[in-house]
Design a protein around this motif. Structure first.
Motif, PDB file in Angstrom:
ATOM      1  N   ILE A 266     -19.962  54.843 -33.763  1.00  0.00           N
ATOM      2  CA  ILE A 266     -19.123  55.856 -34.438  1.00  0.00           C
ATOM      3  C   ILE A 266     -18.140  56.484 -33.444  1.00  0.00           C
ATOM      4  O   ILE A 266     -16.952  56.619 -33.736  1.00  0.00           O
ATOM      5  CB  ILE A 266     -20.016  56.931 -35.122  1.00  0.00           C
ATOM      6  CG1 ILE A 266     -20.764  56.312 -36.298  1.00  0.00           C
ATOM      7  CG2 ILE A 266     -19.167  58.109 -35.615  1.00  0.00           C
ATOM      8  CD1 ILE A 266     -21.895  57.161 -36.853  1.00  0.00           C
ATOM      9  N   ILE A 267     -18.673  56.832 -32.239  1.00  0.00           N
ATOM     10  CA  ILE A 267     -17.789  57.417 -31.210  1.00  0.00           C
ATOM     11  C   ILE A 267     -16.707  56.399 -30.846  1.00  0.00           C
ATOM     12  O   ILE A 267     -15.522  56.731 -30.732  1.00  0.00           O
ATOM     13  CB  ILE A 267     -18.600  57.845 -29.950  1.00  0.00           C
ATOM     14  CG1 ILE A 267     -19.570  58.972 -30.298  1.00  0.00           C
ATOM     15  CG2 ILE A 267     -17.663  58.306 -28.831  1.00  0.00           C
ATOM     16  CD1 ILE A 267     -20.605  59.264 -29.220  1.00  0.00           C
ATOM     17  N   GLY A 268     -17.138  55.120 -30.699  1.00  0.00           N
ATOM     18  CA  GLY A 268     -16.194  54.057 -30.337  1.00  0.00           C
ATOM     19  C   GLY A 268     -15.114  53.870 -31.387  1.00  0.00           C
ATOM     20  O   GLY A 268     -13.937  53.682 -31.053  1.00  0.00           O
ATOM     21  N   SER A 269     -15.498  53.909 -32.660  1.00  0.00           N
ATOM     22  CA  SER A 269     -14.502  53.699 -33.722  1.00  0.00           C
ATOM     23  C   SER A 269     -13.525  54.875 -33.824  1.00  0.00           C
ATOM     24  O   SER A 269     -12.411  54.723 -34.306  1.00  0.00           O
ATOM     25  CB  SER A 269     -15.185  53.437 -35.059  1.00  0.00           C
ATOM     26  OG  SER A 269     -16.030  54.504 -35.369  1.00  0.00           O
ATOM     27  N   GLU A 270     -13.961  56.052 -33.338  1.00  0.00           N
ATOM     28  CA  GLU A 270     -13.069  57.225 -33.343  1.00  0.00           C
ATOM     29  C   GLU A 270     -12.124  57.189 -32.134  1.00  0.00           C
ATOM     30  O   GLU A 270     -10.929  57.409 -32.273  1.00  0.00           O
ATOM     31  CB  GLU A 270     -13.899  58.519 -33.284  1.00  0.00           C
ATOM     32  CG  GLU A 270     -14.671  58.834 -34.541  1.00  0.00           C
ATOM     33  CD  GLU A 270     -13.837  59.528 -35.598  1.00  0.00           C
ATOM     34  OE1 GLU A 270     -13.023  60.396 -35.227  1.00  0.00           O
ATOM     35  OE2 GLU A 270     -13.990  59.173 -36.787  1.00  0.00           O
ATOM     36  N   ASP A 271     -12.740  56.915 -30.946  1.00  0.00           N
ATOM     37  CA  ASP A 271     -11.970  56.964 -29.693  1.00  0.00           C
ATOM     38  C   ASP A 271     -11.302  55.639 -29.326  1.00  0.00           C
ATOM     39  O   ASP A 271     -10.366  55.602 -28.531  1.00  0.00           O
ATOM     40  CB  ASP A 271     -12.882  57.387 -28.518  1.00  0.00           C
ATOM     41  CG  ASP A 271     -13.405  58.801 -28.699  1.00  0.00           C
ATOM     42  OD1 ASP A 271     -12.903  59.483 -29.607  1.00  0.00           O
ATOM     43  OD2 ASP A 271     -14.303  59.212 -27.936  1.00  0.00           O
ATOM     44  N   GLY A 272     -11.838  54.551 -29.844  1.00  0.00           N
ATOM     45  CA  GLY A 272     -11.291  53.233 -29.499  1.00  0.00           C
ATOM     46  C   GLY A 272     -12.011  52.558 -28.347  1.00  0.00           C
ATOM     47  O   GLY A 272     -11.792  51.384 -28.083  1.00  0.00           O
ATOM     48  N   THR A 273     -12.885  53.295 -27.628  1.00  0.00           N
ATOM     49  CA  THR A 273     -13.648  52.667 -26.534  1.00  0.00           C
ATOM     50  C   THR A 273     -15.144  52.804 -26.805  1.00  0.00           C
ATOM     51  O   THR A 273     -15.635  53.893 -27.116  1.00  0.00           O
ATOM     52  CB  THR A 273     -13.349  53.336 -25.168  1.00  0.00           C
ATOM     53  OG1 THR A 273     -13.436  54.744 -25.333  1.00  0.00           O
ATOM     54  CG2 THR A 273     -11.992  52.942 -24.625  1.00  0.00           C
ATOM     55  N   TYR A 274     -15.822  51.686 -26.709  1.00  0.00           N
ATOM     56  CA  TYR A 274     -17.268  51.688 -26.939  1.00  0.00           C
ATOM     57  C   TYR A 274     -17.978  51.884 -25.610  1.00  0.00           C
ATOM     58  O   TYR A 274     -17.943  50.999 -24.752  1.00  0.00           O
ATOM     59  CB  TYR A 274     -17.704  50.382 -27.613  1.00  0.00           C
ATOM     60  CG  TYR A 274     -17.128  50.235 -29.000  1.00  0.00           C
ATOM     61  CD1 TYR A 274     -17.768  50.817 -30.088  1.00  0.00           C
ATOM     62  CD2 TYR A 274     -15.945  49.536 -29.207  1.00  0.00           C
ATOM     63  CE1 TYR A 274     -17.228  50.705 -31.358  1.00  0.00           C
ATOM     64  CE2 TYR A 274     -15.397  49.416 -30.476  1.00  0.00           C
ATOM     65  CZ  TYR A 274     -16.050  50.003 -31.551  1.00  0.00           C
ATOM     66  OH  TYR A 274     -15.534  49.904 -32.802  1.00  0.00           O
TER      67      TYR A 274
END
Lengths: 70, 135
Positions: free
Chosen positions: B27-35
């Motif tokens: 979820i954080i990755g899909s928001e920020d673009g970095t996993y």
């Protein structure tokens, strides 16, 4: 109003059985034994029968009804 | 409880925590673009560490109290009573709260506030259940 009274504590102490030991043997919690001994909780028929079997006394010796005078 | 069932329950709980953590990374990755997969290690350590603390406490308890069960018929009866009472308190309490808020002129509630409200309810119901279990 009737109340179920029991003699578990007296019989248990007479035989030198501790609450922990009894709890382990009957697979119940120590708190439950305290509650039953203080007449705060009426055990289920299953547990009552287990208690009778464990202490080896007739049911009328272990449990009896006490009727309140109105 | 059978040993096998116990192991399955523990594995499912620990596995679910780890999957939850991975979902968090996603979820954080899909928001920020970095996993950020560096978070995976703390997730695993946290889940396993928590499980170890639980295991240690239950072993210590077993050593102190002997082979006494944690739950019996009286505990179950008490829990049933507790949850039936808390259900009505939450139900009518929430209704009363809504009425009060409406009377005060509040016409909409933010989803975030609802999440906070639910968290508070879970917290208090959980604490109450824990206390009831110890009675």
């Amino acid at each position: 109003m009737t109340k179920v009274i029991n003699h578990i504590k007296e019989i248990r102490l007479k035989r030198g059985i501790t609450q922990i030991q009894m709890a382990e043997d009957l697979q119940i919690t120590r708190q439950t034994i305290t509650a039953i001994e203080n007449n705060k909780y009426n055990p289920s028929l299953e547990l009552a029968l287990k208690l009778i079997q464990y202490l080896g006394v007739p049911i009328e010796e272990l449990f009896y009804l006490e009727e309140d005078e109105v | 409880m059978k040993k096998r069932t116990e192991i399955i329950i523990y594995a499912v709980v620990v596995g679910s925590i780890i999957i939850g953590g991975l979902l968090g990374i996603y979820i954080i990755g899909s928001e920020d673009g970095t996993y950020n997969f560096e978070l995976f290690l703390p997730i695993v350590i946290g889940a396993l560490g928590g499980f170890m603390v639980f295991l240690f406490l239950s072993k210590w308890r077993q050593k102190r109290n002997g082979n006494v069960p944690e739950v019996d018929e009286r505990t179950i009866t008490l829990m049933k009573k507790y949850f039936s009472i808390s259900l009505y308190i939450v139900l009518f309490g929430s209704g009363a709260l809504l009425l009060v808020l409406f009377a005060m002129g509040v016409e909409s509630i933010e989803t975030g506030m609802l999440i906070v409200y639910m968290m508070i309810i879970y917290f208090f119901v959980g604490i109450g259940a824990f206390v009831t279990k110890q009675l």
